[in-house]
Design a protein around this motif. Structure first.
Motif, PDB file in Angstrom:
ATOM      1  N   ASP A 173      -1.054   5.118  -1.718  1.00 25.28           N
ATOM      2  CA  ASP A 173      -0.234   4.567  -0.682  1.00 25.28           C
ATOM      3  C   ASP A 173      -0.508   3.261  -0.600  1.00 25.28           C
ATOM      4  OD1 ASP A 173       1.078   6.992  -0.170  1.00 25.28           O
ATOM      5  OD2 ASP A 173      -0.243   7.612   1.656  1.00 25.28           O
ATOM      6  N   GLN A 174      -1.736   2.609  -0.569  1.00 22.65           N
ATOM      7  CA  GLN A 174      -2.162   1.404  -0.658  1.00 22.65           C
ATOM      8  C   GLN A 174      -1.605   0.634  -1.693  1.00 22.65           C
ATOM      9  OE1 GLN A 174      -6.328   2.173   0.174  1.00 22.65           O
ATOM     10  NE2 GLN A 174      -6.224   1.215   2.111  1.00 22.65           N
ATOM     11  N   GLU A 234      -9.423  -1.846  -7.017  1.00 22.76           N
ATOM     12  CA  GLU A 234      -8.723  -3.003  -7.006  1.00 22.76           C
ATOM     13  C   GLU A 234      -8.493  -3.835  -8.051  1.00 22.76           C
ATOM     14  OE1 GLU A 234      -7.941  -5.880  -3.171  1.00 22.76           O
ATOM     15  OE2 GLU A 234      -9.822  -5.249  -3.599  1.00 22.76           O
ATOM     16  N   LEU A 253      -8.603   2.033  -3.664  1.00 20.11           N
ATOM     17  CA  LEU A 253      -7.342   2.193  -2.952  1.00 20.11           C
ATOM     18  C   LEU A 253      -6.740   3.458  -3.098  1.00 20.11           C
ATOM     19  CD1 LEU A 253      -5.972  -1.459  -4.157  1.00 20.11           C
ATOM     20  CD2 LEU A 253      -7.198  -0.920  -2.047  1.00 20.11           C
ATOM     21  N   SER A 254      -5.924   3.860  -2.034  1.00 19.60           N
ATOM     22  CA  SER A 254      -5.077   5.224  -2.191  1.00 19.60           C
ATOM     23  C   SER A 254      -3.867   4.813  -2.872  1.00 19.60           C
ATOM     24  CB  SER A 254      -4.953   5.717  -0.732  1.00 19.60           C
ATOM     25  OG  SER A 254      -4.120   4.781  -0.146  1.00 19.60           O
ATOM     26  N   ARG A 280      -8.254   7.624  -6.311  1.00 18.71           N
ATOM     27  CA  ARG A 280      -8.258   6.331  -5.750  1.00 18.71           C
ATOM     28  C   ARG A 280      -8.376   5.511  -7.050  1.00 18.71           C
ATOM     29  NH1 ARG A 280      -7.231   8.332  -1.938  1.00 18.71           N
ATOM     30  NH2 ARG A 280      -8.448   8.542   0.134  1.00 18.71           N
ATOM     31  N   GLU A 289       2.171   0.130  -1.592  1.00 17.65           N
ATOM     32  CA  GLU A 289       2.359  -1.137  -0.711  1.00 17.65           C
ATOM     33  C   GLU A 289       2.174  -2.573  -1.355  1.00 17.65           C
ATOM     34  OE1 GLU A 289       1.041  -2.599   3.706  1.00 17.65           O
ATOM     35  OE2 GLU A 289       0.852  -0.601   3.248  1.00 17.65           O
ATOM     36  N   LEU A 290       0.715  -2.519  -2.219  1.00 20.83           N
ATOM     37  CA  LEU A 290       0.481  -3.848  -2.543  1.00 20.83           C
ATOM     38  C   LEU A 290       1.378  -4.309  -3.878  1.00 20.83           C
ATOM     39  CD1 LEU A 290      -1.922  -5.837  -2.981  1.00 20.83           C
ATOM     40  CD2 LEU A 290      -3.011  -4.263  -4.815  1.00 20.83           C
ATOM     41  N   THR A 311       5.750   5.269  -3.409  1.00 20.73           N
ATOM     42  CA  THR A 311       4.289   6.094  -3.901  1.00 20.73           C
ATOM     43  C   THR A 311       4.542   6.713  -5.331  1.00 20.73           C
ATOM     44  OG1 THR A 311       4.958   7.832  -2.824  1.00 20.73           O
ATOM     45  CG2 THR A 311       3.296   6.495  -1.594  1.00 20.73           C
TER      46      THR A 311
END
Length: 70
Positions: free
Chosen positions: A9-10, A44, A6-7, A41, A13-14, A19
């Protein structure tokens, strides 16, 4: 190697944060991350581990000897 990467940003959001928070986790090396060229990165599984290690379980309520005043 079925882990999804995941970036920042992701991850933000999660986690429901800005950020800045995942970037700080990376800078302080409090979460695993992978450098792919100039990109960062986060696996997860690392996010799941981070959440699990900081999850606080509720304590059971103790029976107290409550007395009634008559």
């Amino acid at each position: 190697m079925n882990d999804r990467y995941l970036s920042v940003d992701q991850v933000a959001e999660l986690l429901g944060t800005t950020t800045r928070f995942p970037r700080r986790l990376i800078e302080e090396r409090r979460i695993r991350y992978v450098k792919v060229g100039r990109h960062v990165r986060i696996p997860e599984s690392a996010v799941r581990e981070y959440i699990a290690s900081r999850t606080v379980e509720p304590v059971g309520l103790r029976q107290t000897g409550l007395r009634t005043v008559a």
